[in-house]
Structures are given as structure tokens and as C-alpha cells.
Scaffold this motif. Structure first.
Motif, PDB file in Angstrom:
ATOM      1  N   ASP A  20       1.537   4.681   0.188  1.00 24.80           N
ATOM      2  CA  ASP A  20       1.485   3.490  -0.664  1.00 24.80           C
ATOM      3  C   ASP A  20       1.881   3.892  -2.094  1.00 24.80           C
ATOM      4  O   ASP A  20       1.338   4.852  -2.641  1.00 24.80           O
ATOM      5  CB  ASP A  20       0.073   2.903  -0.651  1.00 24.80           C
ATOM      6  N   GLU A  21       2.814   3.132  -2.663  1.00 17.87           N
ATOM      7  CA  GLU A  21       3.354   3.497  -3.976  1.00 17.87           C
ATOM      8  C   GLU A  21       2.325   3.401  -5.095  1.00 17.87           C
ATOM      9  O   GLU A  21       2.450   4.071  -6.108  1.00 17.87           O
ATOM     10  CB  GLU A  21       4.534   2.588  -4.368  1.00 17.87           C
ATOM     11  N   THR A  22       1.322   2.553  -4.917  1.00 21.05           N
ATOM     12  CA  THR A  22       0.351   2.354  -6.003  1.00 21.05           C
ATOM     13  C   THR A  22      -0.807   3.350  -5.906  1.00 21.05           C
ATOM     14  O   THR A  22      -1.090   4.077  -6.852  1.00 21.05           O
ATOM     15  CB  THR A  22      -0.193   0.906  -5.972  1.00 21.05           C
ATOM     16  N   SER A  23      -1.439   3.403  -4.736  1.00 20.05           N
ATOM     17  CA  SER A  23      -2.608   4.291  -4.597  1.00 20.05           C
ATOM     18  C   SER A  23      -2.196   5.748  -4.408  1.00 20.05           C
ATOM     19  O   SER A  23      -3.004   6.644  -4.615  1.00 20.05           O
ATOM     20  CB  SER A  23      -3.463   3.840  -3.414  1.00 20.05           C
ATOM     21  N   ARG A  24      -0.952   5.976  -4.010  1.00 19.64           N
ATOM     22  CA  ARG A  24      -0.411   7.312  -3.664  1.00 19.64           C
ATOM     23  C   ARG A  24      -1.189   7.935  -2.509  1.00 19.64           C
ATOM     24  O   ARG A  24      -1.240   9.164  -2.374  1.00 19.64           O
ATOM     25  CB  ARG A  24      -0.398   8.290  -4.861  1.00 19.64           C
ATOM     26  N   GLU A  25      -1.809   7.113  -1.672  1.00 21.83           N
ATOM     27  CA  GLU A  25      -2.470   7.620  -0.474  1.00 21.83           C
ATOM     28  C   GLU A  25      -1.501   7.534   0.703  1.00 21.83           C
ATOM     29  O   GLU A  25      -0.642   6.648   0.743  1.00 21.83           O
ATOM     30  CB  GLU A  25      -3.739   6.811  -0.177  1.00 21.83           C
ATOM     31  N   THR A  48      -1.289  11.865  -1.456  1.00 22.98           N
ATOM     32  CA  THR A  48      -2.459  12.557  -0.917  1.00 22.98           C
ATOM     33  C   THR A  48      -2.694  12.061   0.506  1.00 22.98           C
ATOM     34  O   THR A  48      -2.826  10.856   0.729  1.00 22.98           O
ATOM     35  CB  THR A  48      -3.709  12.243  -1.768  1.00 22.98           C
ATOM     36  N   LYS A  50      -4.640  11.007   3.636  1.00 18.50           N
ATOM     37  CA  LYS A  50      -5.996  10.533   3.919  1.00 18.50           C
ATOM     38  C   LYS A  50      -6.265  10.468   5.415  1.00 18.50           C
ATOM     39  O   LYS A  50      -7.418  10.432   5.839  1.00 18.50           O
ATOM     40  CB  LYS A  50      -6.204   9.143   3.299  1.00 18.50           C
ATOM     41  N   VAL A 118      -4.933   3.254   4.678  1.00 17.74           N
ATOM     42  CA  VAL A 118      -5.332   3.842   3.410  1.00 17.74           C
ATOM     43  C   VAL A 118      -5.213   2.707   2.391  1.00 17.74           C
ATOM     44  O   VAL A 118      -4.758   1.614   2.740  1.00 17.74           O
ATOM     45  CB  VAL A 118      -4.436   5.042   3.053  1.00 17.74           C
ATOM     46  N   THR A 119      -5.599   2.962   1.151  1.00 23.42           N
ATOM     47  CA  THR A 119      -5.544   1.914   0.141  1.00 23.42           C
ATOM     48  C   THR A 119      -4.112   1.383   0.008  1.00 23.42           C
ATOM     49  O   THR A 119      -3.191   2.136  -0.270  1.00 23.42           O
ATOM     50  CB  THR A 119      -6.037   2.455  -1.214  1.00 23.42           C
ATOM     51  N   GLY A 120      -3.934   0.087   0.270  1.00 25.50           N
ATOM     52  CA  GLY A 120      -2.620  -0.528   0.117  1.00 25.50           C
ATOM     53  C   GLY A 120      -1.743  -0.513   1.350  1.00 25.50           C
ATOM     54  O   GLY A 120      -0.625  -1.027   1.323  1.00 25.50           O
ATOM     55  N   SER A 122      -2.034  -0.765   5.763  1.00 25.67           N
ATOM     56  CA  SER A 122      -2.854  -0.754   6.972  1.00 25.67           C
ATOM     57  C   SER A 122      -2.030  -1.122   8.199  1.00 25.67           C
ATOM     58  O   SER A 122      -0.999  -1.802   8.108  1.00 25.67           O
ATOM     59  CB  SER A 122      -4.062  -1.684   6.837  1.00 25.67           C
TER      60      SER A 122
END
Ligand SMILES: [Zn+2]
Length: 208
Positions: A20-25, A48, A50, A118-120, A122
Motif C-alpha cells: 500500500d502506497e500510503t501505509s507502506r505495509e 514493511t 506484515k 494490511v493497512t490500505g 485487503s
């Protein structure tokens, strides 16, 4: 969404890095080998990990999972119906003529309908037995994307002659779980080039 597909190892298993470009997860799917190259891609995008998602427990898809987990702390997820294949890892390694990798039981399980992410970002797990009993696909509806493991290929389907494989079960899985997805869905198979649900519906000789 960031999506890089990296063919890894001697069988060139398609490892997907989804971020995800925003959360970088990020989620890494099928890190079968070449963990250093996978880490370089993650670093280049400042991602990162997850979750480590395994479509099925064949050695070319799962062999690097424990190493990536050790380096990142991310849990490894797969369907426990493939545990008999994990117990045969020494035999799987012998087929390829490589050392037996360290493969552990899953930290969490992937069952039909399970939503992971992950954040952003699914996606939903589709249980698609046939290539192996525990084979799953990852569907990301927002992106019109299906990570198909070795269930469906461009113009072909997964082999069913290995332990746990079953032809009629495989074809039933593809028809009931995959061919019902929108035709524009991009399919990333476990090996080889991408395709779409519409293209396979029309031209795949195993599905006519
Ligand atoms: Zn396989």
C-alpha cells in the motif's frame, strides 16, 4: 497499490509483492526462493512486510517463507490441509535435487472466505483444492486481481499428479470459485504470464 511480480528459484515461481502506497505495509505471496532479491524490492519501495501468504505448500512456493519470516518478523499464513506436503519436504527437495528447506507449521490459517490484509489493502481467500488439498487463491476485488497459485495458468491448469492432487476437484474449484469472478479480473498464476478470467473462460482448453 504497488505490485511487483518476481519469478524466483529454479522453477521460476511468481512471487507477488503487494504494497500500500500510503501505509507502506506489504504482503508477500509465495516467497519460494531468492529472498535477497525480494528484500531489495521491498527496500526500493520502502515497504514493511506484515504478512507472508503461501498459496500451497509445494517447495517452490514455500521454501523461503521461514527465512523471510526470520528477517521481517511477519507471520506465515497457509491452509493447514497442506501440512502433509510439509511433512514430505525432504522428498520434495529430493525431486528438485536441492537441500531440504526449513518449513514450519503456519502461524495463521487461510480458509475459504477469510479476509486478510494490511493497512490500505485487503483481499479474500478462495479455497481452491485440486492441485493440492490446501491450495488457495487471493482475490483483491478493489484491484480486479487474483493471485492464483498453481490452480490456474494462462491456457492451462495446475498439475494433479503429485500427492494431494485431484483432477475433477481442480476443475470444480476453477469453475465454481474462479470462473464466477468478473471477466476483467487479472490473474497472476504461480508460473508464467498473467491472463484474465475472461480470456481463460473463452480459450482455456481444460475448461471447455
Ligand atoms: Zn505447485
Amino acid at each position: 497499490m504497488i505490485h511487483e511480480i518476481l519469478p524466483v528459484g529454479m522453477l521460476q515461481c511468481n512471487c507477488s509483492i503487494l504494497g500500500d502506497e500510503t501505509s507502506r505495509e506489504a504482503i508477500v505471496v509465495d516467497p519460494g526462493a531468492d529472498i535477497q532479491r525480494i528484500q531489495e524490492v521491498l527496500k526500493r519501495h520502502s515497504l514493511t512486510v506484515k504478512q507472508i501468504v503461501i498459496t500451497h505448500a509445494h517447495i517452490d512456493h514455500i521454501a523461503g517463507a521461514a527465512k523471510l519470516k526470520a528477517l521481517t518478523g511477519a507471520p506465515v499464513l497457509y491452509n493447514p490441509k497442506d501440512l502433509p506436503l510439509v511433512k514430505m519436504m525432504d522428498l520434495q527437495a529430493a525431486w528438485l535435487g536441492i537441500p531440504t528447506p526449513d518449513v514450519q507449521a503456519p502461524d495463521d490459517t487461510l480458509e475459504e472466505g477469510r479476509v486478510i490484509g494490511v493497512t490500505g489493502l485487503s483481499g479474500q481467500i478462495l479455497h481452491t483444492p485440486g492441485h493440492t488439498e490446501g491450495s488457495v487463491c487471493l482475490h483483491i476485488p478493489d484491484q480486479n486481481l487474483l493471485i492464483a497459485g498453481d490452480t490456474l495458468f494462462a491456457g492451462s491448469v495446475g498439475r494433479v499428479d503429485l500427492p494431494g492432487g485431484d483432477g475433477p476437484t481442480l476443475i470444480r474449484s476453477i469453475h465454481t470459485k474462479l470462473m464466477t469472478l468478473p471477466e476483467e479480473t487479472v490473474v497472476v498464476p504461480g508460473h508464467g504470464p498473467n491472463t484474465t478470467i475472461g480470456e481463460e473462460k473463452e480459450n482455456n482448453p481444460f475448461l471447455q
